[in-house]
Scaffold this active site. Structure first.
Site, PDB file in Angstrom:
ATOM      1  N   HIS A 241      41.053  40.123  35.329  1.00 44.60           N
ATOM      2  CA  HIS A 241      42.384  39.701  35.785  1.00 44.60           C
ATOM      3  C   HIS A 241      43.012  38.921  34.635  1.00 44.60           C
ATOM      4  O   HIS A 241      42.294  38.234  33.901  1.00 44.60           O
ATOM      5  CB  HIS A 241      42.329  38.719  36.950  1.00 44.60           C
ATOM      6  CG  HIS A 241      41.569  39.143  38.154  1.00 44.60           C
ATOM      7  ND1 HIS A 241      40.202  39.101  38.240  1.00 44.60           N
ATOM      8  CD2 HIS A 241      42.006  39.566  39.363  1.00 44.60           C
ATOM      9  CE1 HIS A 241      39.828  39.497  39.435  1.00 44.60           C
ATOM     10  NE2 HIS A 241      40.890  39.790  40.147  1.00 44.60           N
TER      11      HIS A 241
ATOM     12  N   ASP B 187      41.689  35.434  34.269  1.00 46.86           N
ATOM     13  CA  ASP B 187      40.278  35.227  33.883  1.00 46.86           C
ATOM     14  C   ASP B 187      40.163  34.896  32.402  1.00 46.86           C
ATOM     15  O   ASP B 187      39.249  34.202  31.984  1.00 46.86           O
ATOM     16  CB  ASP B 187      39.430  36.501  34.073  1.00 46.86           C
ATOM     17  CG  ASP B 187      39.481  37.057  35.472  1.00 46.86           C
ATOM     18  OD1 ASP B 187      39.769  36.291  36.398  1.00 46.86           O
ATOM     19  OD2 ASP B 187      39.217  38.271  35.626  1.00 46.86           O
TER      20      ASP B 187
HETATM   21  C1  XLS Z   1      38.031  40.387  45.939  1.00 41.94           C
HETATM   22  C2  XLS Z   1      38.142  41.563  45.109  1.00 41.94           C
HETATM   23  C3  XLS Z   1      38.515  41.286  43.662  1.00 41.94           C
HETATM   24  C4  XLS Z   1      39.019  42.553  43.039  1.00 41.94           C
HETATM   25  C5  XLS Z   1      39.861  42.331  41.836  1.00 41.94           C
HETATM   26  O1  XLS Z   1      37.488  40.413  47.015  1.00 41.94           O
HETATM   27  O2  XLS Z   1      36.947  42.279  45.183  1.00 41.94           O
HETATM   28  O3  XLS Z   1      37.453  40.734  42.987  1.00 41.94           O
HETATM   29  O4  XLS Z   1      37.982  43.425  42.713  1.00 41.94           O
HETATM   30  O5  XLS Z   1      40.981  41.566  42.102  1.00 41.94           O
END
Ligand code: XLS
Ligand code: NI
Ligand code: NI
Length: 438
Positions: free
Chosen positions: A100, A103
């Site tokens: 993201h 991140d």
């Molecule tokens: C959250 C999601 C997240 C997505 C990416 O539950 O799994 O981690 O994979 O935003």
């Protein structure tokens, strides 16, 4: 350049008799399985958020993770994490990663500052990608952590939030394109509701579709040709997430004319939160031609939330890879470990051990699934079970050459019906025996 994970060398394949926790027992990347290398079936990816930024906080306690960059902050921390991430991926032989926007670099105090920080870190990531050959499986944005997203992003009641979310996705699409990302993911974040008493569900859904259309148009404009994915999830953080499961998302996409533009990123733990098995969600996507990518983790069936654990369940991994094989592969998607080490597993080598166990579980699952599929035991059983649709009245039903009057006349002449056993236990035993012996 600093080495962050000292004492851990490149992880090697040592075979199933190895007892070395820092070696692969089943993941042998170059091994041919059918017509492809094991690594090309699996396309493993590292999740930047859980792996590099996850501290181990829970609602009752603070961060526990011991990481070699814990003494840093701001942009220095962001840079160290990039170096550490690539070191970890190289040592694990992991060829893809996902992130993201939030991140990889700090948000700063304005959108301009956020974008400037992103650009600096993306420069470094780009350089590391060139050096190592590691690729970007998918990019995405974080439209859920900052308090501005308290009521959602693209489905927020406040249009200023919608605009802010659009600015974020615009930038994330540019970054994903720049880094050659093969996919772009929309996970709902807070796209859902807490109570219907204050929510205009119709407008929120229309807006979500408007947002996706604009994202698609912008991708086209900048020449981003990667695959768009939606990651279904039924609940958490909101009580009801709009992207509940595959079939709900498909209904939404079809209503808004987006069904040819967006596929699914299926996450194991989200499937189980929706009351489905992982295989159910993969299969529903596959038979509708929208199986795009996979978040390979697992939940704890005794808990009702998204625990995002490293996958160790061989049965689920086998049936997942069975669906992937039936799908003709998962590319341009992959298997992203949207998984985090448990809060109590806080030492740096736990990160490596967890990835190794997860990768081995799916490597073994692939081997079992390949044997099961190529022997055709389940396929043959199912084909025989539906054989009545290959001739006579069954074929007329399938061909669309019959109607209720003809069927009623047929039924009157065939009053005594003979059914066959579904043999569930027999088949479960067969799957078990393939797991034992493959
Ligand atoms: C959250 C999601 C997240 C997505 C990416 O539950 O799994 O981690 O994979 O935003
Ligand atoms: Ni999740
Ligand atoms: Ni996920």
């Amino acid at each position: 350049m600093a080495e962050y994970f000292k004492g851990i060398d490149k992880i090697k394949f040592e075979g199933e008799n190895s007892t070395n926790p820092l070696a692969f027992k089943y993941y042998d990347p170059e091994k041919m399985v059918g017509s492809k290398k094991m690594k090309d079936h699996l396309r493993f990816s590292m999740s930047y958020w859980h792996t590099m930024t996850g501290g181990g906080v829970d609602p009752f306690g603070m961060a526990t993770m011991e990481r070699p960059y814990n003494n840093l902050d701001g942009m220095e921390l962001a840079k160290a994490r990039v170096e550490a991430a690539f070191e970890l991926m190289v040592k694990l032989g992991m060829e893809y990663f996902c992130f993201h926007d939030l991140d990889i670099s700090p948000e700063g105090n304005s959108l301009e500052e956020k974008e400037k920080n992103l650009d600096l870190i993306v420069d470094l990531i780009e350089q590391k990608m060139k050096e190592t050959g590691i690729k970007l499986l998918w990019g995405t944005t974080n439209g859920f952590s900052n308090p501005r997203f308290v009521h959602g992003a693209a489905t927020a009641p406040n249009a200023d939030v919608f605009a802010f979310a659009a600015a974020q996705v615009k930038k994330a699409l540019e970054i994903t394109k720049r880094l050659g990302g093969e996919n772009y993911v929309f996970w709902g974040g807070r796209e859902g509701y807490e109570t219907l008493l204050n929510t205009d569900v119709a407008l929120e859904n229309d807006n979500f579709a408007r947002f996706l259309h604009m994202a698609k148009d912008y991708a086209k404009k900048i020449g981003f040709t990667g695959q768009f994915l939606i990651e279904p999830k039924p609940k958490e953080p909101t009580k009801h997430q709009y992207d509940f499961d595959t079939m709900t998302v498909l209904g939404f996409l079809r209503k808004y004319g987006l069904e040819n533009d967006i596929k699914m990123n299926i996450e194991a733990n989200h499937a189980t939160l929706a009351g489905h098995t992982f295989q159910h969600e993969l299969l529903m996507s596959r038979i509708n031609g929208v199986l795009g990518s996979i978040d390979a983790n697992q939940g704890d069936m005794l808990l009702g939330w998204d625990t995002d654990q490293f996958p160790t369940n061989i049965y689920d991994a086998t049936m997942c890879m069975y669906e992937v094989l039936k799908n003709g592969g998962i590319a341009p998607g992959g298997l992203n470990f949207d998984s985090k080490v448990r809060r109590g597993s806080f030492e740096p080598d736990d990160l490596f051990i967890s990835y190794i166990v997860g990768m081995d579980t799916f490597a073994k699952g692939l081997l079992v699934a390949d044997k099961l599929y190529s022997d055709g035991v389940l396929e043959d059983f199912v084909a025989k079970r539906y054989d009545s649709y290959n001739s006579g009245i069954g074929k007329e039903i399938v061909d669309g050459t019959t109607d209720f009057e003809k069927l009623a006349a047929y039924a009157k002449k065939n009053y005594s019906i003979k059914n066959s056993s579904g043999r569930q236990e027999l088949l479960e035993g067969i799957v078990n025996s393939y797991i034992y012996k493959s």
